[in-house]
Write a protein that holds these residues in place. Sequence first.
Motif, PDB file in Angstrom:
ATOM      1  N   ALA A 118       0.535  -0.744  -0.295  1.00 29.52           N
ATOM      2  CA  ALA A 118      -0.130   0.573   0.174  1.00 29.52           C
ATOM      3  C   ALA A 118       0.590   0.878   0.200  1.00 29.52           C
ATOM      4  CB  ALA A 118      -0.939   0.249   1.024  1.00 29.52           C
ATOM      5  N   LEU A 119       2.124   0.711  -0.107  1.00 28.19           N
ATOM      6  CA  LEU A 119       2.934   2.226   0.199  1.00 28.19           C
ATOM      7  C   LEU A 119       3.268   2.593  -0.743  1.00 28.19           C
ATOM      8  CD1 LEU A 119       5.030   1.000   3.860  1.00 28.19           C
ATOM      9  CD2 LEU A 119       2.757   3.012   3.408  1.00 28.19           C
ATOM     10  N   LEU A 120       3.454   2.262  -2.295  1.00 23.02           N
ATOM     11  CA  LEU A 120       4.327   1.975  -3.334  1.00 23.02           C
ATOM     12  C   LEU A 120       3.375   2.949  -4.184  1.00 23.02           C
ATOM     13  CD1 LEU A 120       4.997  -2.126  -4.033  1.00 23.02           C
ATOM     14  CD2 LEU A 120       6.275  -0.647  -3.137  1.00 23.02           C
ATOM     15  N   GLN A 129      13.477   0.762  -1.738  1.00 19.41           N
ATOM     16  CA  GLN A 129      13.767   1.228  -0.860  1.00 19.41           C
ATOM     17  C   GLN A 129      12.513   0.894   0.716  1.00 19.41           C
ATOM     18  OE1 GLN A 129      16.706   2.215   0.642  1.00 19.41           O
ATOM     19  NE2 GLN A 129      17.725   2.156  -1.899  1.00 19.41           N
ATOM     20  N   ARG A 130      10.952   1.566   0.276  1.00 20.22           N
ATOM     21  CA  ARG A 130      10.577   1.045   1.324  1.00 20.22           C
ATOM     22  C   ARG A 130       9.966  -1.150   0.920  1.00 20.22           C
ATOM     23  NH1 ARG A 130       6.032   6.054  -0.709  1.00 20.22           N
ATOM     24  NH2 ARG A 130       6.684   7.075   0.811  1.00 20.22           N
ATOM     25  N   GLY A 227       1.701  -4.243 -10.603  1.00 19.69           N
ATOM     26  CA  GLY A 227       1.381  -3.643 -12.222  1.00 19.69           C
ATOM     27  C   GLY A 227      -0.055  -3.794 -12.463  1.00 19.69           C
ATOM     28  N   THR A 228      -0.635  -4.602 -11.488  1.00 16.41           N
ATOM     29  CA  THR A 228      -2.309  -4.793 -11.679  1.00 16.41           C
ATOM     30  C   THR A 228      -2.814  -3.930 -10.541  1.00 16.41           C
ATOM     31  OG1 THR A 228      -2.096  -7.325 -11.171  1.00 16.41           O
ATOM     32  CG2 THR A 228      -3.622  -6.798 -10.526  1.00 16.41           C
ATOM     33  N   LEU A 229      -2.324  -3.492 -10.035  1.00 16.68           N
ATOM     34  CA  LEU A 229      -2.663  -2.347  -9.037  1.00 16.68           C
ATOM     35  C   LEU A 229      -3.307  -0.640 -10.486  1.00 16.68           C
ATOM     36  CD1 LEU A 229      -2.193  -1.957  -5.419  1.00 16.68           C
ATOM     37  CD2 LEU A 229      -3.947  -2.625  -6.355  1.00 16.68           C
ATOM     38  N   THR A 230      -1.797  -0.902 -11.074  1.00 17.50           N
ATOM     39  CA  THR A 230      -1.614   0.744 -11.881  1.00 17.50           C
ATOM     40  C   THR A 230      -3.554   0.473 -12.854  1.00 17.50           C
ATOM     41  OG1 THR A 230       0.478  -0.262 -12.062  1.00 17.50           O
ATOM     42  CG2 THR A 230      -0.518   1.263 -13.953  1.00 17.50           C
ATOM     43  N   ALA A 231      -2.973  -0.364 -13.332  1.00 17.05           N
ATOM     44  CA  ALA A 231      -4.911  -0.555 -14.385  1.00 17.05           C
ATOM     45  C   ALA A 231      -6.192  -0.085 -13.571  1.00 17.05           C
ATOM     46  CB  ALA A 231      -5.193  -2.163 -14.373  1.00 17.05           C
TER      47      ALA A 231
END
Length: 379
Positions: A118-120, A129-130, A227-231
């Motif tokens: 969730a921090l990305l 770094q995270r 990558g899935t979240l990007t969409a």
Amino acid sequence: MQIHRHPLLSQSLGTHRELVSFHYGTPDTGPKVYIQASLHADELPGMLVAHHLRERLAALEAKGALRGEVVVVPVANPLGLSQRVLGGAAGRFDLQTGENFNRHYPSLGDAVWAEAGALLGSDAEVNVQRIRAALRACVVRLPAATELQSMRRTLLALACDAEIVLDLHCDHEAVLHLYTGTALWPQAEALARCLGAEVSLLAADSGDQPFDEACSQLWWEIAARAGTLTAADGRARPVPPACLAATVELRGEADVSHAQAASDAQALLDFLTHRRVIDGLRTPLPPLRREPTPLAGSEPVTSPVSGVIAWHKAPGDWVARGETVAEVIDPISATVTPLTSATDGVLYARENRRFAVAGMRLAKVAGTLATRTGKLLSA
Ligand SMILES: [Zn+2]
């Protein structure tokens, strides 16, 4: 240089083992590199390479040529190194559990994703770094209820946040070859060229969680999830493969000499210079000896019978599909059983024992077609 001593959980009354790590350069001023030797404790070429590396790294540190930090663990498996059975060295399998010392490292992709997913955001370097911070936290929480677990946790804690992880092994009799992640090849090619690797074997998942994959695999697992979240929300969450981890097979068990170790240490330093961990002139990379091949294309040559082995092919030889690699001879029945290769490719490793039992894998040939599935590494 700093020396850190890491006591392992004492397995039994009156015994205390430790890992010792040597730290060159200054942490957090550049890339972190981690190099360990002899996780399979009967594989000693890397131990001598580490000895030569230490001397060279100390000199580089003294003249201020190191950027970041290089960590060297010359003896990565004191448990295995103490195994003497009927006068012979063992060191590949833990005697308590039967587990291979270079398998069964934890797969941390899920845990790191739960902590850092969730921090990305959109900055790749911040994401790296995270993820590294989450990874360190996850490793600290790994169980260490046995001496073996405490050794695995300690090694992973030293390595997990490094940009480059090199695990130095060897085979029985072999040419220099390496195993690494498919996604890492653009970075690993320079390593293969510096080392003069005859064969480079690539896999996204070799099946049994060796040490190098425990350090690298989570990066492409997290990248796929990000990558899935990007969409979904339109924002890119770039996650590069930020840990170049490789298992480097420094030829065969008997290939232990000062001349070879000094040459291999120089090759590793050339690679670190190429990666700008070491300040210095970047000489042109040597040519790549051979294009990488899929680990799933590496075909074992297995003997269906017992007998004495007479080799027809040596490590480094090119063999054609159907060509005889060795004969297994039963001197009682006078039966001669030819063993043939299932693929065209380089015979890159073979047994150093000369007696076969039925079902024994005697050699490995690096074919170009990915034909195998499931667990891709030998026992
Ligand atoms: Zn090994």
